[in-house]
Design a protein around this motif. Structure first.
Motif, PDB file in Angstrom:
ATOM      1  N   ARG A  88       7.210  -2.647   8.772  1.00 15.51           N
ATOM      2  CA  ARG A  88       6.371  -1.817   9.788  1.00 15.51           C
ATOM      3  C   ARG A  88       7.591  -0.544  10.161  1.00 15.51           C
ATOM      4  N   ARG A  89       8.555  -0.659   9.919  1.00 15.21           N
ATOM      5  CA  ARG A  89       9.706   0.454  10.277  1.00 15.21           C
ATOM      6  C   ARG A  89       9.829   1.618   8.992  1.00 15.21           C
ATOM      7  N   GLY A  90       9.487   1.123   7.935  1.00 16.00           N
ATOM      8  CA  GLY A  90       9.771   1.847   6.579  1.00 16.00           C
ATOM      9  C   GLY A  90      11.219   1.694   6.273  1.00 16.00           C
ATOM     10  N   GLN A  91      12.056   0.487   6.455  1.00 17.05           N
ATOM     11  CA  GLN A  91      13.241   0.505   6.197  1.00 17.05           C
ATOM     12  C   GLN A  91      13.375  -0.481   4.992  1.00 17.05           C
ATOM     13  N   VAL A  92      12.326  -0.963   4.465  1.00 14.66           N
ATOM     14  CA  VAL A  92      12.440  -1.404   3.112  1.00 14.66           C
ATOM     15  C   VAL A  92      12.598  -0.698   1.783  1.00 14.66           C
ATOM     16  N   VAL A  93      13.546  -0.772   0.957  1.00  7.24           N
ATOM     17  CA  VAL A  93      13.306  -0.022  -0.370  1.00  7.24           C
ATOM     18  C   VAL A  93      13.148  -1.348  -1.357  1.00  7.24           C
ATOM     19  N   TYR A  94      11.892  -1.045  -2.059  1.00  7.92           N
ATOM     20  CA  TYR A  94      11.281  -2.040  -3.030  1.00  7.92           C
ATOM     21  C   TYR A  94      11.799  -1.523  -4.351  1.00  7.92           C
ATOM     22  N   LEU A 134       8.460  -8.569   0.581  1.00  7.97           N
ATOM     23  CA  LEU A 134       8.836  -8.411   1.854  1.00  7.97           C
ATOM     24  C   LEU A 134       8.675  -6.975   2.226  1.00  7.97           C
ATOM     25  N   LYS A 135       8.159  -5.942   1.369  1.00 10.07           N
ATOM     26  CA  LYS A 135       8.066  -4.735   1.883  1.00 10.07           C
ATOM     27  C   LYS A 135       6.675  -4.616   2.312  1.00 10.07           C
ATOM     28  N   ALA A 136       5.810  -5.564   1.988  1.00 13.94           N
ATOM     29  CA  ALA A 136       4.289  -5.687   2.772  1.00 13.94           C
ATOM     30  C   ALA A 136       4.412  -6.093   4.142  1.00 13.94           C
ATOM     31  N   LEU A 137       5.606  -6.640   4.811  1.00 10.43           N
ATOM     32  CA  LEU A 137       5.719  -6.741   6.082  1.00 10.43           C
ATOM     33  C   LEU A 137       6.364  -5.782   6.766  1.00 10.43           C
ATOM     34  N   ASP A 167       0.859  -1.386  -0.087  1.00 11.02           N
ATOM     35  CA  ASP A 167      -0.061   0.082   0.063  1.00 11.02           C
ATOM     36  C   ASP A 167       0.761   1.216  -0.007  1.00 11.02           C
ATOM     37  N   ALA A 168       0.888   1.982  -1.143  1.00 11.16           N
ATOM     38  CA  ALA A 168       1.904   3.005  -1.252  1.00 11.16           C
ATOM     39  C   ALA A 168       1.179   4.455  -1.756  1.00 11.16           C
ATOM     40  N   ASN A 201      11.127 -12.220   8.430  1.00  7.12           N
ATOM     41  CA  ASN A 201      11.259 -11.882   9.708  1.00  7.12           C
ATOM     42  C   ASN A 201      12.540 -11.566  10.427  1.00  7.12           C
ATOM     43  N   GLN A 202      13.524 -12.491  10.244  1.00  5.99           N
ATOM     44  CA  GLN A 202      14.692 -12.273  10.720  1.00  5.99           C
ATOM     45  C   GLN A 202      15.215 -11.024  10.122  1.00  5.99           C
ATOM     46  N   LEU A 203      15.306 -10.840   9.038  1.00  7.37           N
ATOM     47  CA  LEU A 203      15.856  -9.556   8.282  1.00  7.37           C
ATOM     48  C   LEU A 203      15.202  -8.584   8.783  1.00  7.37           C
ATOM     49  N   LEU A 204      14.058  -8.311   8.992  1.00  6.13           N
ATOM     50  CA  LEU A 204      13.116  -7.418   9.461  1.00  6.13           C
ATOM     51  C   LEU A 204      13.472  -6.716  10.937  1.00  6.13           C
ATOM     52  N   ASP A 205      14.057  -7.984  11.600  1.00  6.27           N
ATOM     53  CA  ASP A 205      14.151  -7.813  13.257  1.00  6.27           C
ATOM     54  C   ASP A 205      15.596  -7.674  13.453  1.00  6.27           C
TER      55      ASP A 205
END
Length: 493
Positions: free
Chosen positions: A311-317, A306-309, A183-184, A276-280
Motif C-alpha cells: 500500500r505504500r509503494g515500497q515493494v520492488v517486484y 507480496l507486491k499485491a499487498l 495491478d500495474a 504483513n510484518q515486513l510491510l509494517d
C-alpha cells in the motif's frame, strides 16, 4: 614472377576468391611484388588463363583489405608496410593488469558452481536449467518468425534507446501480473535481462557504502555478491518453515530481499502474517521481492505476490521467464513505483540500453497468442508429476527429510533435502558426479559460518521423468559408498 597457385575450376568457390586467397598467401610469404609493381590485370589473366574481370575483382579485394596499394601511373604494388622491419620487442616488464584490477570485495562469499556441460550427465538434478521437453519450441519459433514480419519488423530491429517494447509491457500488465494479484501501469514496469539484472540495477541505484541489506540465510548467493559489490553490508536473517523470520534487525536496514512464493533454496512459502510484518516493519524499508518459481504450485491456491499487498509503494517486484521458458533467453521484468522505474531505466540505458528487440516482441506475441498460457499449463502438469516422483524416490532410496516439517513443499522446481548430521554434501556431490548424477551441496547457500554441509538441493525440472527414480537410486549408492559420510562443519536442522 612465379605465382604458386592452383585454381580449381570445379570448385564451388568462385575463381576470383580462389585467386585473391592465392595472391594473399604469395604476398605474405614475400614471393610476390618484391621487385616493384604487380603484374597488370591483363598480364595475370593471360598467364593464368582466366578472364580479366576475375583478376580485377581479386585485386580490388586486396586493395580494400590493405594488401595492395595503387601507384599513380605505375599499376599496383604490395603494401610496403607488410614487409617492414618488425618493431623491437618491448623492454622491461609486461603491463601489470593485476595492479589495475580492483580486488573483489565479495571474494569470501560462497558461490554455486555448476558444470557447463551438465547436459551430458544422465541425471542432472540441477535447478535453474531448461528442460528440452518443456520448452514450447514450435510456438517460440512461430513467435520469432512473426516478430520479423509486417508491423513487428521495426520494433524487433530498431534501437529503442531506453524504451521497452510497448507490446510486451502491455502483455505483462494485462496477462502476467494480474495472475499474481498485481495491478500495474506501463510506467511501473521495466523489462530486464533476467531477474538478476533487476537485482543489479536496484543495488546500483539504492545500495552502496553504508547501506544495509537484510537477506535470507540460507538464500541466493548471487544476490549477496551483487549487493556487496555495490558496497552494501549484508544482514543475514533466519529462515524457518514459514519463510524469512522478521526481527528487530530490520529497523537498522535500508532494504530486505525476500523470496516469498518459494523461498530460495528451501522452497517454503512466506506466511501471510510475516508478509504483513515486513510491510509494517518500517515505511522507509525497501522490500525487494523475487517471485521465484511462483508459476509452479502443485496443490492448493497460489498465494498472491507480496507486491499485491503493498500500500505504500515500497515493494520492488522481480519476475523472470528464465525458470519456465529458458535461462538462456535472459528475459525478466520488474515492477515498482514509476519514479524508481524511471531511474532504473536511465541506469540500464547506459549499460545495455534495452533487452533485444526481437526477443521482446517474440515474447509479447507468445503471451498474447495464448501459447504461453498453454505451455505453462502443460509444464505445470509435467512438473507436478516429476515433483511427486522425486519426493517418492528420495523417501524410498534415501529416507531423508525436508528442512522443515514432515513433507516437502508442493511447488517449485527443486527439493531442499536434509540428510543425517554426518553427511558431507560436497563429498556426496563429487561421488555422485562420478556416477553421472549432479546435485548441489548446501554450503553454497549459507552466508554465515559454519556453513552447513548436511543438505543437498535436488532439482527435477531438467531430468526426464522416467529417469528420476534411477537417478536418486544412483545418488543413494554414492552415499552408501561411505565417501560422503565425513562429518561436515555445519549442520542443518
Amino acid at each position: 614472377m612465379t605465382l604458386l597457385a592452383e585454381l580449381d575450376r570445379n570448385s564451388s568457390v568462385p575463381l576470383y576468391r580462389q585467386l585473391r586467397a592465392a595472391l594473399e598467401r604469395e604476398i605474405l610469404a614475400g614471393r610476390l611484388g618484391t621487385e616493384g609493381r604487380l603484374p597488370s590485370s591483363r598480364e595475370l589473366a593471360t598467364a593464368l588463363g582466366v578472364s580479366r574481370n576475375t583478376v580485377v575483382t581479386a585485386y580490388q579485394e586486396l586493395i580494400a583489405e590493405g594488401y595492395v596499394t595503387p601507384m599513380p601511373r605505375s599499376g599496383l604494388a604490395v603494401n610496403a608496410e607488410l614487409h617492414a622491419e618488425p618493431p623491437p620487442p618491448p623492454t622491461g616488464r609486461r603491463f601489470d593488469w593485476d595492479a589495475r584490477i580492483a580486488p573483489a570485495p565479495d571474494a569470501d562469499l560462497p558461490i554455486s558452481h555448476r558444470p557447463r556441460d551438465w547436459q551430458r550427465y544422465r541425471y542432472p538434478f540441477l535447478s535453474g536449467q531448461p528442460s528440452a521437453d518443456l520448452f514450447p519450441r514450435r510456438a517460440w519459433q512461430r513467435s520469432l518468425r512473426a516478430a520479423m514480419e509486417g508491423s513487428n519488423f521495426w520494433p524487433s530491429l530498431s534501437d529503442s534507446g531506453d524504451a521497452d517494447d510497448p507490446m510486451l509491457v502491455e502483455a505483462l500488465c494485462r496477462h502476467i501480473l494480474p495472475a499474481r494479484g498485481i495491478d500495474a501501469e506501463p510506467s511501473q514496469v521495466l523489462v530486464t535481462l533476467g531477474s538478476q539484472q533487476g537485482q543489479a540495477l536496484i543495488a546500483g541505484e539504492l545500495l552502496g557504502p553504508g547501506k544495509r541489506l537484510a537477506v535470507e540465510d540460507p538464500g541466493y548467493p548471487d544476490l549477496w555478491h551483487i549487493a556487496v559489490r555495490a558496497g552494501a553490508s549484508l544482514v543475514p536473517m533466519d529462515v524457518d518453515g514459514g519463510g524469512l523470520v522478521p526481527t528487530d534487525a530490520l529497523a537498522s536496514c535500508d532494504a530486505v530481499a525476500v523470496t516469498p512464493s518459494h523461498q530460495y533454496p528451501t522452497n517454503v512459502t512466506l506466511t501471510v502474517g510475516r508478509r504483513n510484518q515486513l510491510l509494517d516493519a518500517s515505511p522507509d524499508l525497501v522490500i525487494v521481492e523475487d517471485d521465484y518459481d511462483a508459476e509452479f504450485r502443485y496443490s492448493g491456491s497460489p498465494t498472491p505476490a507480496l507486491k499485491a499487498l503493498d500500500r505504500r509503494g515500497q515493494v520492488v517486484y522481480l519476475g523472470s521467464f528464465s525458470k519456465f521458458l529458458a535461462p538462456g533467453l535472459r528475459l525478466g521484468f520488474l515492477v515498482a513505483d514509476a519514479r524508481l522505474v524511471a531511474a532504473l531505466r536511465e541506469r540500464r540505458r547506459f549499460q545495455v540500453r534495452h533487452a533485444p528487440g526481437q526477443q521482446q516482441r517474440a515474447l509479447a506475441l507468445l503471451i498474447t497468442s495464448g501459447d504461453y498460457a498453454r505451455a505453462l499449463r502443460r509444464a505445470r502438469t509435467i512438473l507436478r508429476d516429476r515433483w511427486r516422483r522425486t519426493v517418492a524416490a528420495v523417501d524410498t532410496h534415501l529416507g531423508w527429510r525436508p528442512a522443515f516439517g514432515d513433507t516437502f513443499p508442493a511447488g517449485g522446481t527443486a527439493l531442499w533435502v536434509v540428510g543425517p548430521p554426518e553427511l558431507n554434501s560436497r563429498a556426496l556431490a563429487a561421488a555422485a558426479r562420478a556416477r553421472s548424477v549432479l546435485v548441489e551441496p548446501s554450503e553454497s547457500y549459507h552466508l554465515r559460518e559454519p556453513r552447513a554441509l548436511n543438505a543437498v538441493k535436488i532439482g527435477f525440472a531438467s531430468v526426464p521423468t522416467d529417469r528420476i527414480d534411477a537417478g536418486i537410486a544412483e545418488l543413494a549408492t554414492a552415499w552408501s559408498s561411505g565417501t560422503a559420510q565425513a562429518a561436515g562443519v555445519g549442520v542443518v536442522g
